[in-house]
Design an enzyme around this catalytic site. Structure first.
Site, PDB file in Angstrom:
ATOM      1  N   GLU A 236      10.143  -4.800   7.496  1.00 30.92           N
ATOM      2  CA  GLU A 236       8.869  -4.888   7.574  1.00 30.92           C
ATOM      3  C   GLU A 236       8.310  -5.108   6.083  1.00 30.92           C
ATOM      4  O   GLU A 236       7.511  -4.172   5.637  1.00 30.92           O
ATOM      5  CB  GLU A 236       8.168  -3.554   8.098  1.00 30.92           C
ATOM      6  CG  GLU A 236       8.551  -3.492   9.491  1.00 30.92           C
ATOM      7  CD  GLU A 236       8.068  -2.231  10.221  1.00 30.92           C
ATOM      8  OE1 GLU A 236       7.328  -1.630   9.452  1.00 30.92           O
ATOM      9  OE2 GLU A 236       8.167  -1.918  11.527  1.00 30.92           O
TER      10      GLU A 236
ATOM     11  N   ARG B 202      -6.860  -0.080  -5.998  1.00 30.61           N
ATOM     12  CA  ARG B 202      -5.628   0.576  -6.117  1.00 30.61           C
ATOM     13  C   ARG B 202      -5.760   1.596  -7.442  1.00 30.61           C
ATOM     14  O   ARG B 202      -5.217   2.724  -7.281  1.00 30.61           O
ATOM     15  CB  ARG B 202      -4.377  -0.156  -6.414  1.00 30.61           C
ATOM     16  CG  ARG B 202      -4.144  -1.152  -4.916  1.00 30.61           C
ATOM     17  CD  ARG B 202      -2.844  -1.891  -5.075  1.00 30.61           C
ATOM     18  NE  ARG B 202      -1.907  -0.931  -4.858  1.00 30.61           N
ATOM     19  CZ  ARG B 202      -1.082  -0.410  -5.925  1.00 30.61           C
ATOM     20  NH1 ARG B 202      -1.218  -0.971  -7.221  1.00 30.61           N
ATOM     21  NH2 ARG B 202      -0.128   0.267  -5.766  1.00 30.61           N
TER      22      ARG B 202
ATOM     23  N   CYS C   6     -21.109   1.907  -9.038  1.00 25.85           N
ATOM     24  CA  CYS C   6     -21.544   3.236  -9.495  1.00 25.85           C
ATOM     25  C   CYS C   6     -20.867   4.338  -9.047  1.00 25.85           C
ATOM     26  O   CYS C   6     -21.293   5.300  -8.464  1.00 25.85           O
ATOM     27  CB  CYS C   6     -23.234   3.401  -9.008  1.00 25.85           C
ATOM     28  SG  CYS C   6     -24.280   1.806  -9.468  1.00 25.85           S
TER      29      CYS C   6
HETATM   30  N1  LLP Z   1       5.784  -0.633   7.578  1.00 24.62           N
HETATM   31  C1  LLP Z   1       4.921   0.213   7.881  1.00 24.62           C
HETATM   32  C2  LLP Z   1       4.843   1.247   8.927  1.00 24.62           C
HETATM   33  C3  LLP Z   1       4.057   0.758   6.855  1.00 24.62           C
HETATM   34  O1  LLP Z   1       3.316   1.704   6.667  1.00 24.62           O
HETATM   35  C4  LLP Z   1       4.037   0.112   5.562  1.00 24.62           C
HETATM   36  C5  LLP Z   1       2.953   0.270   4.237  1.00 24.62           C
HETATM   37  C6  LLP Z   1       4.850  -1.233   5.618  1.00 24.62           C
HETATM   38  C7  LLP Z   1       5.821  -1.446   6.415  1.00 24.62           C
HETATM   39  C8  LLP Z   1       4.816  -2.057   4.231  1.00 24.62           C
HETATM   40  O2  LLP Z   1       5.144  -1.490   3.096  1.00 24.62           O
HETATM   41  P1  LLP Z   1       5.284  -2.136   1.762  1.00 24.62           P
HETATM   42  O3  LLP Z   1       6.624  -3.047   2.019  1.00 24.62           O
HETATM   43  O4  LLP Z   1       4.292  -3.175   1.305  1.00 24.62           O
HETATM   44  O5  LLP Z   1       5.539  -0.950   0.773  1.00 24.62           O
HETATM   45  N2  LLP Z   1      -2.129   0.912  -0.181  1.00 24.62           N
HETATM   46  C9  LLP Z   1      -1.009   1.374  -0.601  1.00 24.62           C
HETATM   47  C10 LLP Z   1       0.261   1.168   0.159  1.00 24.62           C
HETATM   48  C11 LLP Z   1       0.011   1.650   1.492  1.00 24.62           C
HETATM   49  C12 LLP Z   1       1.497   1.409   2.226  1.00 24.62           C
HETATM   50  C13 LLP Z   1       1.118   1.550   4.010  1.00 24.62           C
HETATM   51  N3  LLP Z   1       2.183   1.348   4.712  1.00 24.62           N
HETATM   52  C14 LLP Z   1      -0.958   0.689  -2.060  1.00 24.62           C
HETATM   53  O6  LLP Z   1      -1.746  -0.133  -2.453  1.00 24.62           O
HETATM   54  O7  LLP Z   1       0.319   1.225  -2.952  1.00 24.62           O
END
Ligand code: LLP
Length: 419
Positions: A273, A312, A342
């Site tokens: 994923e 972020r 703001c």
């Molecule tokens: N699979 C699941 C079950 C997840 O919860 C997530 C991310 C991913 C895959 C994808 O993860 P990645 O490969 O992108 O690390 N908003 C935060 C990150 C939140 C992650 C949420 N889940 C940020 O901007 O750092």
């Protein structure tokens, strides 16, 4: 590949000038490189060689239809977390049989929607959820393919808000309950436990936590098989980190070989994923300098993109590299780069060496392809930004900038109540 390079001192994306895109479409503007997206997809795909695998792009990262289609056209499936993401995935042309559905809180109507579409697998995060899926599938007269998301209690060594595989986290079912959970699934009429799922966090910059977690998953798989469960899919989640500043995350090759060492050769389809590792460095946010201001303590560069566009830095104190699209106008001096919202938390960079700027200068905020637009909002009555996708020398506006009417869409004034 690095899609953002300088020509005659100015920053380009592939064969398109960022100055021209900002001129044509205004700012703040998200710009994505299709070639960077597909290069990333291909690199992970290639690194996994002939091990059976499905790359289910985590659509939460960047849900623009054109971005999703670019990956789907390459063969990607999709990892979704809501009915809305399912809708987007299907609208972008994803095959339902390559969609996996994760998340701790799935509503009955969302479960039903996913069953109607015929998705590959539900990643189940509690036994209460398992029973809901069984009931909804029963009402539809079908069997739902499920995997339990197990919580391996491994520290991913990342930011606490994006660590998900610790015992204290709301995600997954406790390790010790896995055996009972699979036994319960077997006894139910309308679910098939076909897989095991594990996602321990995001922005991991080492392979070892993945390996530790997946070694535990391998043991569990063997135990479950001994107990008569026909597990044929292992979902290894996402989480591979990227370089924002000076991090040195594993390459796709190093990551793939760590995963294959732990859970390869078990006769399972491996579902991945990936989110950020595909999209983050495939995108920038362009923003223009409004003015500079100083007080006794500090220098502020005020720009037209804020925390509502890219949250972020405000939310995680995350570092996003920022540079002028044109050549530096002189030596860098400390500055905060801040937006118009703001809130004191509305900053894109804090106490960072930054070159002199003038009103109208265009800045590129790097690594904005992941969790940028997808986390944006209308806070402070700000319209959401436009998005552009580039391939070679072609550029297309793939989301229009919102207008003021979008800000009030769906609202009404009931005069019998408001007066
Ligand atoms: N699979 C699941 C079950 C997840 O919860 C997530 C991310 C991913 C895959 C994808 O993860 P990645 O490969 O992108 O690390 N908003 C935060 C990150 C939140 C992650 C949420 N889940 C940020 O901007 O750092």
């Amino acid at each position: 590949m690095n899609a953002f390079t300088r020509r005659d001192g100015r920053l380009w994306v592939e064969d398109v000038s960022l100055d021209e895109l900002a001129e044509r479409h205004g700012t703040p503007l998200f710009v994505y490189s299709a070639t960077a997206l597909t290069d990333n997809y291909d690199a992970l795909d290639r690194a996994l060689g002939d091990a059976p695998h499905t790359l289910c792009y985590s659509i939460k990262t960047n849900m623009n239809l054109a971005v999703v289609r670019t990956l789907v056209a390459r063969g990607a499936g999709i990892d979704i977390t809501s009915g809305g993401e399912l809708f987007r995935a299907l609208r972008a042309g994803a095959s339902p049989e390559k969609i996996v559905y994760s998340g701790v809180g799935k509503r009955d109507d969302e479960i039903d929607q996913a069953l109607a579409a015929g998705i590959k697998m539900f990643n189940v995060e509690s036994r209460a959820e398992l029973r809901r899926i069984d009931a909804v599938a029963g009402a539809r007269g079908v069997r739902a393919p499920v995997a339990f998301r197990v919580n391996p209690d491994v520290d991913p060594k990342t930011h606490p808000y994006i660590s998900t595989g610790l015992r204290t986290s709301k995600f997954g079912i406790p390790w010790g309950e896995a055996g009972e959970a699979y036994a319960e699934a077997k006894a139910l009429q309308h679910v098939d436990a076909v897989g095991i799922d594990c996602h321990i966090g995001s922005q991991l910059t080492e392979v070892q936590p993945f390996v530790d977690a997946l070694n535990r998953v391998r043991h569990l798989l063997l135990e479950l098989r001994d107990a008569g469960h026909a597990i044929r899919t292992i979902d290894v989640g996402g989480g591979l980190g990227v370089t924002y500043d000076d991090e040195t995350p594993p390459s796709f090759e190093q990551y793939a070989s760590g995963v294959l060492e732990s859970v390869g050769g078990l006769g399972c389809d491996l579902v991945f994923e990936p989110g950020r590792s595909f999209t983050a460095n495939a995108g920038v946010m362009l923003t223009r300098v409004l003015y500079e201001k100083r007080n006794d303590e500090k220098r502020f560069v005020i720009v037209d993109g804020g925390m509502n566009d890219l949250i972020r830095p405000a939310l995680y104190q995350a570092y996003q590299r920022i540079e002028p699209v044109g050549p530096a106008r002189g030596d860098a001096r400390a500055a905060d780069v801040v937006g118009p919202v703001c809130e004191s938390g509305d900053f894109l960079a804090k106490d960072r060496p930054f070159p002199p700027v003038e009103t109208g200068d265009l800045l590129a905020v790097h690594s904005a392809g992941a969790y940028g637009f997808s986390m944006s909002s209308n806070y402070n009555g700000r319209v959401r930004a436009a998005e552009v996708l580039v391939k070679g020398d072609r550029a297309a506006l793939v989301r229009e900038r919102e207008g003021y009417e979008d800000l009030v869409r769906g609202e009404s004034i009931p005069e019998e109540i408001t007066g």
